[in-house]
Design a protein around this motif. Sequence first.
Motif, mmCIF file in Angstrom:
data_model
loop_
_atom_site.group_PDB
_atom_site.id
_atom_site.type_symbol
_atom_site.label_atom_id
_atom_site.label_comp_id
_atom_site.label_asym_id
_atom_site.label_seq_id
_atom_site.Cartn_x
_atom_site.Cartn_y
_atom_site.Cartn_z
ATOM 1 N N UNK A 1 54.342 18.519 -15.453
ATOM 2 C CA UNK A 1 53.759 17.398 -14.713
ATOM 3 C C UNK A 1 54.601 16.154 -14.970
ATOM 4 N N UNK A 2 54.156 15.030 -14.491
ATOM 5 C CA UNK A 2 54.905 13.790 -14.631
ATOM 6 C C UNK A 2 54.890 13.325 -16.091
ATOM 7 N N UNK A 3 56.060 13.264 -16.743
ATOM 8 C CA UNK A 3 56.062 12.889 -18.163
ATOM 9 C C UNK A 3 55.672 11.431 -18.408
ATOM 10 N N UNK B 1 51.824 20.021 -25.479
ATOM 11 C CA UNK B 1 52.034 18.754 -24.783
ATOM 12 C C UNK B 1 53.442 18.645 -24.198
ATOM 13 N N UNK B 2 54.437 19.232 -24.845
ATOM 14 C CA UNK B 2 55.776 19.246 -24.264
ATOM 15 C C UNK B 2 55.813 20.083 -22.987
ATOM 16 N N UNK B 3 55.090 21.198 -22.988
ATOM 17 C CA UNK B 3 55.023 22.019 -21.772
ATOM 18 C C UNK B 3 54.320 21.263 -20.654
ATOM 19 N N UNK B 4 53.261 20.551 -20.983
ATOM 20 C CA UNK B 4 52.579 19.748 -19.964
ATOM 21 C C UNK B 4 53.495 18.665 -19.415
ATOM 22 N N UNK B 5 54.270 18.041 -20.291
ATOM 23 C CA UNK B 5 55.163 16.963 -19.862
ATOM 24 C C UNK B 5 56.274 17.485 -18.950
ATOM 25 N N UNK C 1 52.481 9.220 -22.926
ATOM 26 C CA UNK C 1 51.658 8.192 -23.603
ATOM 27 C C UNK C 1 50.282 8.692 -24.033
ATOM 28 N N UNK C 2 49.654 9.530 -23.211
ATOM 29 C CA UNK C 2 48.336 10.032 -23.595
ATOM 30 C C UNK C 2 48.430 11.126 -24.652
#
Length: 94
Positions: A41-43, A34-38, A48-49
């Motif tokens: 992409x737009x954190x 999830x940190x890599x996704x944040x 929040x999700x």
Amino acid sequence: MPANKKYLTNSLSTKISKICAALIGGMIASISFHLALALWFNPNYILPTSLFSNFILWTFFMILVYWIKNPWKSWGILLFVIATSTAAIFLAKN
């Protein structure tokens, strides 16, 4: 009805390794993902999700660890996810 003895693990080290992989490795893998996704992409949308989807992904990793018979393969998959996510974080920072 008791469990069939041939499906139960007798080794204490295998039990401890699976428990550690499910609890610690699964949580680290889901958080790093999830940190890599944040970072990619737009954190404002991801963070929040991730409060909810982090526990869903952690549960998936826990099921995956106990589904695989060999704890070394479980650790290998979790470490691959952690290393891939860490590499994505490193690339997003640089």
